[in-house]
Enzyme design. Structure first.
Site, PDB file in Angstrom:
ATOM      1  N   CYS A  82      -2.695   2.642   7.269  1.00 54.52           N
ATOM      2  CA  CYS A  82      -1.943   2.928   6.046  1.00 54.52           C
ATOM      3  C   CYS A  82      -0.997   4.100   6.323  1.00 54.52           C
ATOM      4  O   CYS A  82      -1.430   5.140   6.818  1.00 54.52           O
ATOM      5  CB  CYS A  82      -2.910   3.292   4.923  1.00 54.52           C
ATOM      6  SG  CYS A  82      -2.102   3.904   3.429  1.00 54.52           S
ATOM      7  N   CYS A 130      -4.091  -0.081  -0.311  1.00 57.11           N
ATOM      8  CA  CYS A 130      -5.068   0.655   0.476  1.00 57.11           C
ATOM      9  C   CYS A 130      -6.222   1.082  -0.429  1.00 57.11           C
ATOM     10  O   CYS A 130      -5.993   1.629  -1.505  1.00 57.11           O
ATOM     11  CB  CYS A 130      -4.377   1.881   1.071  1.00 57.11           C
ATOM     12  SG  CYS A 130      -5.508   3.046   1.826  1.00 57.11           S
ATOM     13  N   CYS A 153       0.871 -10.459   3.499  1.00 56.68           N
ATOM     14  CA  CYS A 153       2.295 -10.244   3.761  1.00 56.68           C
ATOM     15  C   CYS A 153       2.566  -8.768   3.503  1.00 56.68           C
ATOM     16  O   CYS A 153       2.597  -8.331   2.358  1.00 56.68           O
ATOM     17  CB  CYS A 153       3.085 -11.142   2.800  1.00 56.68           C
ATOM     18  SG  CYS A 153       4.835 -11.160   3.120  1.00 56.68           S
TER      19      CYS A 153
HETATM   20 ZN    ZN Z   1      -3.950   4.682   2.246  1.00 59.59          ZN
END
Ligand code: ZN
Length: 164
Positions: A82, A130, A153
């Site tokens: 992330c 996330c 995606c």
């Molecule tokens: Zn994150």
């Protein structure tokens, strides 16, 4: 003519308020996920951590232009993290070329992403973010390859690649 439009309008109002009632709890749930492990940062704190482009994707659920991310062509072995909080989200061996112009994966690292339904294109889509910082990553579809049949995606700007 006006009467017809007015009537249609009054039919729409209860439908819209009904939809809002149904989907409000999901939004509340999604926003409550944004505060894990001290990642409940203010707008200003996020802006100082991220580039304007990544802020737009991660914190405002934006979408980058297709084929604009170098990660779309990334073929090395490694881990995709992330870009907001560095949590590992995807492994390179689950990445595939979907032809859409966005980095695509058929599976995520278990527990790393969470989903909610969004209506930005009117047709419901499953947004995922996330699980630690709540940063928007992309949308997941059911037209991916075996064994999961999923297509995550992902916006390249929402990821940081860490080669092995
Ligand atoms: Zn994150």
């Amino acid at each position: 003519m006006n009467q017809f439009l007015t009537r249609r309008f009054f039919i729409l109002i209860p439908i819209m308020s009904f939809l809002k009632k149904i989907f409000k709890p999901m939004q509340v749930l999604a926003s409550s996920l944004n505060s894990k492990e001290g990642w409940n940062l203010s707008k200003e704190e996020w802006k100082s951590r991220l580039s304007p482009e990544s802020y737009y994707i991660l914190r405002e659920e934006g979408t980058e232009r297709a084929f604009s991310s170098q990660l779309n062509n990334e073929k090395r072995k490694g881990v995709f993290h992330c870009a907001g909080c560095d949590l590992p989200l995807f492994l390179s061996d689950k990445k595939y070329d979907s032809g859409t112009g966005w980095p695509s994966f058929w599976d995520s690292i278990q527990g790393s992403v969470e989903t909610k339904v969004d209506f930005k294109l009117i047709v419901p889509r499953t947004e995922y973010h996330c699980s630690r910082c709540g940063g928007h990553q992309g949308h997941v579809f059911n037209d991916g390859p075996a064994p999961t049949g999923k297509r995550y995606c992902n916006n390249g700007l929402a990821l940081r690649f860490n080669p092995d």
